[in-house]
Design an enzyme around this catalytic site. Structure first.
Site, PDB file in Angstrom:
ATOM      1  N   GLU A  87       6.562  -9.783  -4.006  1.00 56.21           N
ATOM      2  CA  GLU A  87       5.914  -9.342  -5.243  1.00 56.21           C
ATOM      3  C   GLU A  87       6.837  -9.435  -6.453  1.00 56.21           C
ATOM      4  O   GLU A  87       6.395  -9.796  -7.545  1.00 56.21           O
ATOM      5  CB  GLU A  87       5.390  -7.914  -5.063  1.00 56.21           C
ATOM      6  CG  GLU A  87       4.190  -7.855  -4.121  1.00 56.21           C
ATOM      7  CD  GLU A  87       4.051  -6.532  -3.403  1.00 56.21           C
ATOM      8  OE1 GLU A  87       4.593  -5.519  -3.898  1.00 56.21           O
ATOM      9  OE2 GLU A  87       3.405  -6.509  -2.336  1.00 56.21           O
ATOM     10  N   GLU A 107       1.947  -3.475   2.742  1.00 59.61           N
ATOM     11  CA  GLU A 107       2.052  -2.135   2.160  1.00 59.61           C
ATOM     12  C   GLU A 107       0.990  -1.163   2.668  1.00 59.61           C
ATOM     13  O   GLU A 107       1.293  -0.028   3.063  1.00 59.61           O
ATOM     14  CB  GLU A 107       1.984  -2.212   0.624  1.00 59.61           C
ATOM     15  CG  GLU A 107       3.283  -2.654  -0.033  1.00 59.61           C
ATOM     16  CD  GLU A 107       3.409  -4.158  -0.150  1.00 59.61           C
ATOM     17  OE1 GLU A 107       4.243  -4.610  -0.941  1.00 59.61           O
ATOM     18  OE2 GLU A 107       2.680  -4.883   0.560  1.00 59.61           O
TER      19      GLU A 107
END
Length: 226
Positions: A87, A107
């Site tokens: 990310e 996540e």
């Protein structure tokens, strides 16, 4: 500590006026992302809450440093690139992956959240529907899939990754510096404003570049004028 060093490096490069940055990693994998053992310690020790907050915000500050860098940031992936490790690279401008690259955003499987403006940047790259699938399902995917949906710009053999990034960098630094910086700035801002905002900023940039000596000399050379 690594995140802070990256922030310092990108900020120093920006202050130096670098037109291009090549961001890569050594070793078998690019990165497995956040150190979950360290994160668990921060989450379970009340006295370390301030440290935990500083750690979390260091991810976000890194994206700011990358997005605000006036030059073009090229990132080269190889091996595994997971979670925040992937990310934070979305703050780059051009993403190149070796054929052995594997991506994953796990996540939600471990109950934490996404970082580095990925909830905006990934939908911008691949569309909202695909972004939801990638981020909610958390499945691993390879370089071919990443290229197919628009997450990366190019795939290359593992042993050619460095040379491909060098080729991109050489092409980038051959551009007129001021026009290049304005192009990155405008492209980054174009999706957040109205069409009138975009037209106005483009007009201002056209005037600025049109008055530059660099543009005059390059057009003169292109027209073979003496």
């Amino acid at each position: 500590e690594v995140l802070e060093k990256l922030i310092e490096a990108f900020n120093a490069s920006a202050e130096n006026g670098d037109l291009c940055v090549i961001y890569g990693a050594e070793g078998k994998n690019f990165t497995f992302g956040a150190d979950l053992k360290y994160a668990y310690e921060l989450m379970t020790q009340e006295e370390r809450r301030y440290e935990a907050t500083e750690y979390l915000w260091s991810w976000q500050r890194l994206t700011t440093a990358m997005l605000k860098h006036p030059g073009i940031v090229i990132v080269g992936y190889h091996g595994w690139i997971v979670g925040g490790g992937f990310e934070h690279t979305l703050g780059s401008d051009i993403r190149i992956a070796a054929e052995n690259t594997r991506f994953m955003m796990p996540e939600l499987d471990i109950g934490i959240f996404f970082s580095n403006a990925s909830t905006r940047l990934i939908p911008q790259l691949v569309g909202l529907g695909r972004a939801k699938e990638l981020m909610i399902m958390g499945n691993e995917f390879n370089a071919e899939e990443a290229y197919r949906i628009g997450l990366i710009n190019r795939i290359c053999p593992v042993d050619e990754l460095d040379s491909v990034m060098d080729q991109y960098a050489e092409k980038i630094v051959s551009k007129e510096p001021n026009a290049l910086r304005l192009a990155k700035k405008q492209l980054n801002e174009s999706l957040s404003g109205t069409i009138d905002d975009v037209l106005y900023k483009e007009g201002v940039a056209m005037i600025e570049t049109g008055q530059s000596e660099g543009a005059i000399q390059r057009i003169k050379a292109f027209l073979n004028m003496t």
